[in-house]
Design a protein around this motif. Structure first.
Motif, PDB file in Angstrom:
ATOM      1  N   MET A 192      56.472 -28.940 -14.217  1.00 53.98           N
ATOM      2  CA  MET A 192      55.412 -28.961 -15.007  1.00 53.98           C
ATOM      3  C   MET A 192      55.910 -27.806 -16.018  1.00 53.98           C
ATOM      4  O   MET A 192      56.248 -26.667 -15.695  1.00 53.98           O
ATOM      5  CB  MET A 192      54.484 -28.371 -14.129  1.00 53.98           C
ATOM      6  CG  MET A 192      54.450 -27.287 -13.508  1.00 53.98           C
ATOM      7  SD  MET A 192      52.962 -26.839 -12.525  1.00 53.98           S
ATOM      8  CE  MET A 192      53.357 -25.271 -11.838  1.00 53.98           C
ATOM      9  N   THR A 193      55.221 -28.019 -17.343  1.00 58.16           N
ATOM     10  CA  THR A 193      55.490 -27.190 -18.540  1.00 58.16           C
ATOM     11  C   THR A 193      54.398 -26.593 -18.522  1.00 58.16           C
ATOM     12  O   THR A 193      53.343 -27.034 -18.675  1.00 58.16           O
ATOM     13  CB  THR A 193      56.072 -28.151 -19.756  1.00 58.16           C
ATOM     14  OG1 THR A 193      57.201 -28.918 -19.325  1.00 58.16           O
ATOM     15  CG2 THR A 193      56.155 -27.055 -20.876  1.00 58.16           C
ATOM     16  N   LEU A 194      54.530 -25.236 -18.854  1.00 57.88           N
ATOM     17  CA  LEU A 194      53.051 -24.334 -18.888  1.00 57.88           C
ATOM     18  C   LEU A 194      52.992 -23.842 -20.056  1.00 57.88           C
ATOM     19  O   LEU A 194      54.233 -23.510 -20.746  1.00 57.88           O
ATOM     20  CB  LEU A 194      53.122 -23.269 -17.720  1.00 57.88           C
ATOM     21  CG  LEU A 194      53.005 -23.952 -16.334  1.00 57.88           C
ATOM     22  CD1 LEU A 194      52.757 -22.951 -15.211  1.00 57.88           C
ATOM     23  CD2 LEU A 194      51.732 -24.784 -16.065  1.00 57.88           C
ATOM     24  N   LEU A 195      52.025 -23.281 -20.735  1.00 58.48           N
ATOM     25  CA  LEU A 195      51.604 -22.508 -21.793  1.00 58.48           C
ATOM     26  C   LEU A 195      52.253 -20.779 -21.192  1.00 58.48           C
ATOM     27  O   LEU A 195      52.377 -20.672 -20.075  1.00 58.48           O
ATOM     28  CB  LEU A 195      50.351 -22.485 -22.180  1.00 58.48           C
ATOM     29  CG  LEU A 195      49.751 -23.804 -22.429  1.00 58.48           C
ATOM     30  CD1 LEU A 195      48.237 -23.523 -23.030  1.00 58.48           C
ATOM     31  CD2 LEU A 195      50.502 -24.175 -23.955  1.00 58.48           C
ATOM     32  N   ALA A 196      52.399 -20.096 -22.294  1.00 53.13           N
ATOM     33  CA  ALA A 196      53.126 -18.796 -22.151  1.00 53.13           C
ATOM     34  C   ALA A 196      51.806 -17.989 -21.211  1.00 53.13           C
ATOM     35  O   ALA A 196      52.294 -17.450 -20.242  1.00 53.13           O
ATOM     36  CB  ALA A 196      53.142 -18.146 -23.463  1.00 53.13           C
ATOM     37  N   ALA A 197      50.680 -17.976 -21.348  1.00 52.52           N
ATOM     38  CA  ALA A 197      49.678 -17.287 -20.588  1.00 52.52           C
ATOM     39  C   ALA A 197      49.718 -17.762 -19.345  1.00 52.52           C
ATOM     40  O   ALA A 197      49.718 -16.887 -18.328  1.00 52.52           O
ATOM     41  CB  ALA A 197      48.212 -17.629 -21.130  1.00 52.52           C
ATOM     42  N   ASP A 198      49.955 -19.238 -18.926  1.00 53.58           N
ATOM     43  CA  ASP A 198      49.831 -19.588 -17.661  1.00 53.58           C
ATOM     44  C   ASP A 198      51.197 -19.483 -16.903  1.00 53.58           C
ATOM     45  O   ASP A 198      51.211 -18.879 -15.754  1.00 53.58           O
ATOM     46  CB  ASP A 198      49.941 -21.224 -17.406  1.00 53.58           C
ATOM     47  CG  ASP A 198      48.301 -21.808 -18.208  1.00 53.58           C
ATOM     48  OD1 ASP A 198      47.455 -21.075 -17.846  1.00 53.58           O
ATOM     49  OD2 ASP A 198      48.370 -22.451 -18.909  1.00 53.58           O
ATOM     50  N   ALA A 240      61.909 -20.534 -13.570  1.00 47.55           N
ATOM     51  CA  ALA A 240      62.330 -21.450 -14.582  1.00 47.55           C
ATOM     52  C   ALA A 240      62.228 -22.925 -14.154  1.00 47.55           C
ATOM     53  O   ALA A 240      61.884 -23.827 -14.484  1.00 47.55           O
ATOM     54  CB  ALA A 240      63.431 -21.035 -15.295  1.00 47.55           C
ATOM     55  N   ARG A 241      62.873 -23.063 -12.872  1.00 47.07           N
ATOM     56  CA  ARG A 241      62.769 -24.373 -12.337  1.00 47.07           C
ATOM     57  C   ARG A 241      60.970 -24.806 -11.811  1.00 47.07           C
ATOM     58  O   ARG A 241      60.961 -25.860 -12.016  1.00 47.07           O
ATOM     59  CB  ARG A 241      63.440 -24.235 -10.912  1.00 47.07           C
ATOM     60  CG  ARG A 241      65.000 -24.163 -11.090  1.00 47.07           C
ATOM     61  CD  ARG A 241      65.626 -24.526  -9.769  1.00 47.07           C
ATOM     62  NE  ARG A 241      65.455 -23.503  -8.787  1.00 47.07           N
ATOM     63  CZ  ARG A 241      66.269 -22.526  -8.653  1.00 47.07           C
ATOM     64  NH1 ARG A 241      67.273 -22.299  -9.297  1.00 47.07           N
ATOM     65  NH2 ARG A 241      65.861 -21.685  -7.624  1.00 47.07           N
ATOM     66  N   ARG A 242      60.547 -23.819 -11.454  1.00 50.41           N
ATOM     67  CA  ARG A 242      59.034 -24.366 -11.104  1.00 50.41           C
ATOM     68  C   ARG A 242      58.182 -24.592 -12.371  1.00 50.41           C
ATOM     69  O   ARG A 242      57.218 -25.707 -12.227  1.00 50.41           O
ATOM     70  CB  ARG A 242      58.382 -22.998 -10.234  1.00 50.41           C
ATOM     71  CG  ARG A 242      58.702 -22.802  -8.997  1.00 50.41           C
ATOM     72  CD  ARG A 242      58.229 -21.574  -8.401  1.00 50.41           C
ATOM     73  NE  ARG A 242      56.900 -21.882  -8.044  1.00 50.41           N
ATOM     74  CZ  ARG A 242      55.983 -20.945  -7.626  1.00 50.41           C
ATOM     75  NH1 ARG A 242      56.550 -19.820  -7.183  1.00 50.41           N
ATOM     76  NH2 ARG A 242      54.730 -21.168  -7.446  1.00 50.41           N
ATOM     77  N   VAL A 243      58.402 -23.789 -13.538  1.00 50.68           N
ATOM     78  CA  VAL A 243      57.635 -24.464 -14.582  1.00 50.68           C
ATOM     79  C   VAL A 243      58.321 -25.110 -15.468  1.00 50.68           C
ATOM     80  O   VAL A 243      57.832 -25.562 -16.682  1.00 50.68           O
ATOM     81  CB  VAL A 243      57.141 -22.912 -15.247  1.00 50.68           C
ATOM     82  CG1 VAL A 243      56.475 -22.294 -14.219  1.00 50.68           C
ATOM     83  CG2 VAL A 243      58.197 -22.154 -15.879  1.00 50.68           C
ATOM     84  N   ASP A 244      59.750 -25.621 -15.306  1.00 46.64           N
ATOM     85  CA  ASP A 244      60.458 -26.546 -16.215  1.00 46.64           C
ATOM     86  C   ASP A 244      60.510 -25.947 -17.597  1.00 46.64           C
ATOM     87  O   ASP A 244      60.112 -26.493 -18.647  1.00 46.64           O
ATOM     88  CB  ASP A 244      59.699 -27.812 -16.325  1.00 46.64           C
ATOM     89  CG  ASP A 244      60.320 -28.812 -17.042  1.00 46.64           C
ATOM     90  OD1 ASP A 244      61.852 -28.797 -17.021  1.00 46.64           O
ATOM     91  OD2 ASP A 244      60.037 -29.728 -17.771  1.00 46.64           O
ATOM     92  N   ALA A 245      60.856 -24.596 -17.441  1.00 40.09           N
ATOM     93  CA  ALA A 245      60.933 -23.740 -18.785  1.00 40.09           C
ATOM     94  C   ALA A 245      62.654 -23.414 -18.663  1.00 40.09           C
ATOM     95  O   ALA A 245      63.372 -23.238 -17.714  1.00 40.09           O
ATOM     96  CB  ALA A 245      60.077 -22.708 -18.714  1.00 40.09           C
ATOM     97  N   ASP A 246      63.159 -23.112 -20.090  1.00 38.88           N
ATOM     98  CA  ASP A 246      64.421 -22.488 -20.164  1.00 38.88           C
ATOM     99  C   ASP A 246      64.361 -21.052 -19.634  1.00 38.88           C
ATOM    100  O   ASP A 246      63.526 -20.364 -19.765  1.00 38.88           O
ATOM    101  CB  ASP A 246      64.699 -22.344 -21.881  1.00 38.88           C
ATOM    102  CG  ASP A 246      66.106 -21.878 -21.849  1.00 38.88           C
ATOM    103  OD1 ASP A 246      66.630 -20.931 -21.574  1.00 38.88           O
ATOM    104  OD2 ASP A 246      66.912 -22.867 -22.359  1.00 38.88           O
ATOM    105  N   PRO A 247      65.271 -20.567 -18.845  1.00 36.85           N
ATOM    106  CA  PRO A 247      65.352 -19.140 -18.316  1.00 36.85           C
ATOM    107  C   PRO A 247      64.954 -18.016 -19.609  1.00 36.85           C
ATOM    108  O   PRO A 247      64.609 -17.242 -19.104  1.00 36.85           O
ATOM    109  CB  PRO A 247      66.962 -18.910 -17.837  1.00 36.85           C
ATOM    110  CG  PRO A 247      67.085 -20.512 -17.309  1.00 36.85           C
ATOM    111  CD  PRO A 247      66.548 -21.290 -18.461  1.00 36.85           C
TER     112      PRO A 247
END
Length: 358
Positions: A1-7, A28-35
């Motif tokens: 899941m992709t989250l906003l910065a605040a989330d 990074a894995r949990r929120v589907d974001a770049d490290p």
């Protein structure tokens, strides 16, 4: 899941609170974001004083003590009037919810002493607790104490007490039982079974009483039930003599039902009826409020049960939501929650028919 910065940052803070540390790659894995994005979040949180960055992640901020650095687990203070009646399941609910969140409870007991309560609040707020669950000895604590709690640098949640209307703009939060709804449910239950003349007895020394009387009056106005008198206030221990006096009041008003707070008082009245050879519920239906020991009465009492365990657990949830926020002063939205009680039907109430010789 992709989250906003605040989330993302809220998630990081939640992990820090519960586990004391986070790892960049895991988040990074949990929120589907770049490290790299997660590292930027940690930089921002460190600048705000919420975390200390370490190789591969971050930990909770550290402080000096006895020549070494250590992480202090999340600690929630809890002030209650007693641990002898009503509050044990509230404490249990708070304790279990705190443990699940990686926190611990520090308990203090005021014994319904208002001066001791003031002292306990002062000491709690001066200690290293992260949040406070507070139950006043009275229905409403005094203005000075309210001001102290409102100005606290930690989140404060009232338990089984309402935030006074004049303090509605404060940062104080609350979780309590909707006792008025519980009393109204008792009146409706009696009305649905054909009862029409109701006697009410409530504790003069209970913070619950104003809500109970409000609920009774509201329900009576909307039902065919009539009060045979104003609610009677009970003081101290209801012994055999006082219970016999209450029975006299009940039958002098030709009541066919009684709502009594609390269970002990209901059992005392039932014993007085038994001593006179009066059978319940044939001659009188009874509903108790609290449901601590109502089921153990000789004729098990129908009773309204506040959700005590859930009140304690929800209080912790309210505090954790505040503690996990990256900005406690602005958000999240304040919570002042009421939970609904349950009416547990037992043998002390039945469909009403006028007894012979009454």
């Amino acid at each position: 899941m992709t989250l906003l910065a605040a989330d993302r940052r809220a998630l990081i803070m939640s992990e820090i609170r519960v586990r004391g540390s986070v790892r960049v790659m895991e988040i990074a894995r949990r929120v589907d974001a770049d490290p790299v994005t997660v590292r930027r979040d940690l930089v921002k949180l460190e600048q705000q004083g919420y975390v200390t960055r370490v190789h591969g992640g971050a930990v909770a901020p550290t402080r000096q003590g006895e020549g070494r650095q250590y992480h202090r687990p999340l600690t929630i203070g809890m002030i209650v009037p007693t641990t002898n009646y009503y509050f044990p399941p509230v404490i249990q609910g708070a304790t279990r919810a705190a443990a699940a969140a990686g926190a611990r409870i520090v308990l203090a007991i005021s014994n319904y002493d208002e001066r001791e309560e003031v002292s306990l609040v002062r000491r709690m707020l001066a200690s290293s607790i992260d949040g406070l669950l507070f139950t006043s000895a009275r229905a409403e604590c005094d203005e000075e104490l309210l001001a102290q709690l409102s100005a606290a640098s930690i989140p404060v949640c009232f338990v089984e007490r309402a935030v006074p209307s004049l303090w509605s703009d404060s940062r104080l939060e609350a979780v309590r039982t909707d006792h008025a709804a519980g009393a109204a449910a008792a009146v409706r239950h009696l009305a649905n079974l054909g009862h029409r003349r109701l006697f009410v007895a409530v504790r003069s020394d209970s913070a619950t009483t104003p809500w109970l009387t409000q609920g009774v009056h509201d329900a009576v106005r909307a039902s065919p039930v009539q009060l045979v008198s104003a609610p009677v206030l009970l003081n101290g221990h209801t012994g055999p003599a006082r219970a016999a006096e209450l029975l006299d009041l009940v039958f002098s008003g030709s009541a066919d039902s009684i709502i009594v707070h609390s269970d002990q008082d209901g059992i005392a009245i039932q014993q007085a009826a038994e001593a006179r050879g009066i059978e319940l519920p044939e001659a009188l239906s009874m509903i108790a409020y609290d449901d601590e020991v109502a089921a153990l009465a000789p004729v098990p009492l129908t009773a309204v049960a506040p959700p005590k365990f859930d009140v304690g657990a929800t209080g912790i949830a309210v505090l954790m939501r505040r503690l996990e926020s990256t900005n406690r002063l602005v958000g999240p939205a304040l919570q002042r929650i009421t939970l609904q009680p349950t009416l547990n039907a037992r043998l002390s109430v039945e469909v009403w028919s006028e007894p012979m010789g009454r």
